[in-house]
Enzyme design. Sequence first.
Site, short mmCIF file in Angstrom:
data_model
loop_
_atom_site.label_atom_id
_atom_site.label_comp_id
_atom_site.label_asym_id
_atom_site.label_seq_id
_atom_site.Cartn_x
_atom_site.Cartn_y
_atom_site.Cartn_z
N SER A 1 -26.02 -27.18 -108.00
CA SER A 1 -26.50 -27.93 -106.74
C SER A 1 -27.34 -29.17 -106.97
O SER A 1 -27.28 -29.60 -108.24
CB SER A 1 -27.72 -26.94 -106.07
OG SER A 1 -28.70 -26.62 -106.91
N TYR A 2 -27.67 -29.79 -105.91
CA TYR A 2 -28.25 -31.10 -106.14
C TYR A 2 -29.52 -31.21 -107.01
O TYR A 2 -30.32 -30.31 -106.93
CB TYR A 2 -28.93 -31.81 -104.72
CG TYR A 2 -29.22 -33.10 -104.69
CD1 TYR A 2 -28.31 -34.00 -105.06
CD2 TYR A 2 -30.50 -33.58 -104.42
CE1 TYR A 2 -28.56 -35.60 -104.84
CE2 TYR A 2 -30.88 -34.87 -104.74
CZ TYR A 2 -29.94 -35.86 -104.61
OH TYR A 2 -30.07 -37.20 -104.74
N PRO A 3 -29.39 -32.14 -108.26
CA PRO A 3 -30.38 -31.74 -109.31
C PRO A 3 -31.64 -32.66 -109.13
O PRO A 3 -32.63 -32.50 -109.79
CB PRO A 3 -29.66 -32.39 -110.45
CG PRO A 3 -28.84 -33.44 -109.74
CD PRO A 3 -28.51 -32.96 -108.49
#
Length: 694
Positions: free
Chosen positions: A217-219
Amino acid sequence: MKTVLMVAEKPSLAQSIAKILSRGSLSSHKGLNGACSVHEYTGTFAGQPVRFKMTSVCGHVMTLDFLGKYNKWDKVDPAELFSQAPTEKKEANPKLNMVKFLQVEGRGCDYIVLWLDCDKEGENICFEVNTDKDRSLLLDWDRVRVFDREIAQMFLNMTKLEKEAQVEATSRKEKAKQRPLALNTVEMLRVASSSLGMGPQHAMQTAERLYTQGYISYPRTETTHYPENFDLKGSLRQQANHPYWADTVKRLLAEGINRPRKGHDAGDHPPITPMKSATEAELGGDAWRLYEYITRHFIATVSHDCKYLQSTISFRIGPELFTCSGKTVLSPGFTEVMPWQSVPLEESLPTCQRGDAFPVGEVKMLEKQTNPPDYLTEAELITLMEKHGIGTDASIPVHINNICQRNYVTVESGRRLKPTNLGIVLVHGYYKIGMDELMEVSFSPLAATGKPLSRCGKCHRFMKYIQAKPSRLHCSHCDETYTLPQNGTIKLYKELRCPLDDFELVLWSSGSRGKSYPLCPYCYNHPPFRDMKKGMGCNECTHPSCQHSLSMLGIGQCVECESGVLVLDPTSGPKWKVACNKCNVVAHCFENAHRVRVSADTCSVCEAALLDVDFNKAKSPLPGDETQHMGCVFCDPVFQELVELKHAASCHPMHRGGPGRRQGRGRGRARRPPGKPNPRRPKDKMSALAAYFV
């Protein structure tokens, strides 16, 4: 999963072998002797997945020595050493505790692989590693250490006279090691640097590539709490057939996942989570190592806590007390998938009870010295930057990368940041810059600005109050500047002086609807006591007898925040106020009262200080035209009707407690929430002085 223990001849060789065999995907920690590291990683052995533990010895584990008189070669015929001299086998270097170290690391292992030289000496070390000598317990001295060698020798001699250690007490307690919170950016960068050997900038770029390829997922997120509607089981099912953690995942799905711990919801993106399964061959290199950590961390968040049994035995040898402790894992929980977080294996303790005796084998004294702190690691720097609000989750890796590229620091072994000469000179240059001197080139000198307000405690001349932000007091005679609380008004406080430094007190106020408290300009900048910090006013001062201090005006714990104390504002009459010295809670009370003072007596129910109030006879709220009443602001039914809880209109930035749990204004009775104990106040002045001097 079975465990393979591998032992090399020296620590540097163990590190090199582990890095090669793990392809850099390993976690390391120091062993109990402090000299040998243990490197852990997963792989295959004899066709099955296993956990590898790579460590080392430091040359020979055991040595052979002569006994008694034969150990003094100048007093014995050398020929006797080859014929009749008795020998003993003992540890080559007792300070390394190598035997106990190998025993601890070897417990629970299924296989042992020895990486030693193929010669007579290497073969000898092989047998030394493979052999357990008679079992013994290592006891720790309850005094821990002394700093006088003669005193230490005295205790050693007293203890050596005893032949037995008597059991004083035993205890066994079940404990738990909590599973981790959901993963956010800062924690990912910390682990990438400390355990994976990846710099923050490189780790962030690798994570972004994994995100764009759909693996995670978005880091970039500060959140460590999963939304209620997050599909945890769906994300877990995608890992059910992975060769490294399939067994753990299938068991979690069958038995039911554990709800993740409640973390911090920053309102941005969900925690970093694997979005689909991947293999080492598919990703390769650093991308795989980072993905593996993210996945293991996610599985750990929905696993159970690690539970272990801690046993402790207290011994008495002569007049001195000693202790030994051991841990036995009851349920590995999340450490099954994060083995580097597992509870260190320790020597199992014998079953015994009070009064049992054990023979004393050896008593020895160790001489050590303190060492200066080492250079900061990247992981430590990331932690400090987050703590002090330097940068964001997105800019922290950029800042660290910048100081490296600009040659202010170099990255040394263990990813420690060593300042260069250029970096050191730069910092010293900033310290040498006189900001006030630079300003005086274009603006009025500091001594020529402001207006006289309060007297300096050193020269007893008036200091000038400079109202322009940042507001401060300046003594032109002493050439000293004292910072003040911001976002409020400052005025002289009745020409009263601080009993510690003779500075005149000033009063800070955020307005009629807010808070106000007196402060000493010198104490505010130079905390007088060890339990005080810079930026604390009289309402947080721990002086035991000053009439303006917390000891004299403190009432009890704040009704909202955990660390604050409600303090009477002695300047607020006739519209009296009690305010928290940490958050922005303000209680308006006893309007039109002539006098309010904090009594030395305390409430028998909540232990808060009692208030003694004299009311205006014409406007007294007391029954029967009474004008005086003493009671607890929390428990007294008369006072509860006269207290109105609000929140200050503003809270200056120096308050470390930050804003209260609610914003804006509120109303309510000043009742203490259930379960909040009240911090004890000294019941008389002598108790206060005793506490002060201790």
